[in-house]
Design a protein around this motif. Structure first.
Motif, PDB file in Angstrom:
ATOM      1  N   LYS A  11      -2.522   8.193  -4.974  1.00 17.97           N
ATOM      2  CA  LYS A  11      -3.777   7.470  -4.767  1.00 17.97           C
ATOM      3  C   LYS A  11      -3.561   6.360  -3.745  1.00 17.97           C
ATOM      4  CE  LYS A  11      -7.315   5.162  -7.578  1.00 17.97           C
ATOM      5  NZ  LYS A  11      -7.662   4.751  -8.950  1.00 17.97           N
ATOM      6  N   ASP A  12      -2.426   5.647  -3.873  1.00  7.27           N
ATOM      7  CA  ASP A  12      -2.133   4.517  -2.999  1.00  7.27           C
ATOM      8  C   ASP A  12      -0.623   4.455  -2.773  1.00  7.27           C
ATOM      9  OD1 ASP A  12      -1.397   1.754  -2.258  1.00  7.27           O
ATOM     10  OD2 ASP A  12      -3.510   1.289  -2.623  1.00  7.27           O
ATOM     11  N   LYS A  15       1.082   0.971  -3.405  1.00  6.33           N
ATOM     12  CA  LYS A  15       1.180   0.677  -4.838  1.00  6.33           C
ATOM     13  C   LYS A  15       2.217   1.568  -5.512  1.00  6.33           C
ATOM     14  CE  LYS A  15      -3.367  -1.292  -5.758  1.00  6.33           C
ATOM     15  NZ  LYS A  15      -4.593  -1.151  -6.553  1.00  6.33           N
ATOM     16  N   ALA A  74      -1.967   3.268  -8.788  1.00  3.90           N
ATOM     17  CA  ALA A  74      -1.189   3.882  -7.715  1.00  3.90           C
ATOM     18  C   ALA A  74      -1.387   5.390  -7.685  1.00  3.90           C
ATOM     19  CB  ALA A  74       0.292   3.569  -7.895  1.00  3.90           C
TER      20      ALA A  74
END
Length: 92
Positions: A11-12, A15, A74
């Protein structure tokens, strides 16, 4: 007990790097208590897979939400109940 395959798509990236040490510690604790059977990252960097052992999907999801990757936004997650043929043979 049931097995659940949990996909953790990225997702990130930033992170994910930040929460990686906490994520790995969490997985070690889950393996030591028998709640995680296997885990690993995908070689293309798109995320990873964790095999949980739990009484129900709800119990599995509660564990997944404790993962620092998920709690820290994340990674996303997808949960699939998994009929692990190797586990069925092992547990007979």
């Amino acid at each position: 007990m049931k097995y659940f395959a949990v996909l953790l798509p990225m997702k990130d990236v930033a992170k994910s790097k930040e929460f990686r040490p906490q994520h790995l510690k969490f997985l070690e604790e889950m393996r030591n208590t028998g709640k995680v059977v296997a885990n690993g990252k995908f070689t293309d960097g798109s995320g990873g897979l964790v095999i949980y052992k739990a009484e129900s999907r709800q119990a599995c999801e509660a564990l997944v939400k404790e993962d620092p990757y998920v709690a820290g936004s994340a990674r996303k997650y997808e949960i699939f109940e998994w009929d692990a043929s190797w586990a069925n043979e092992y547990e007979k």
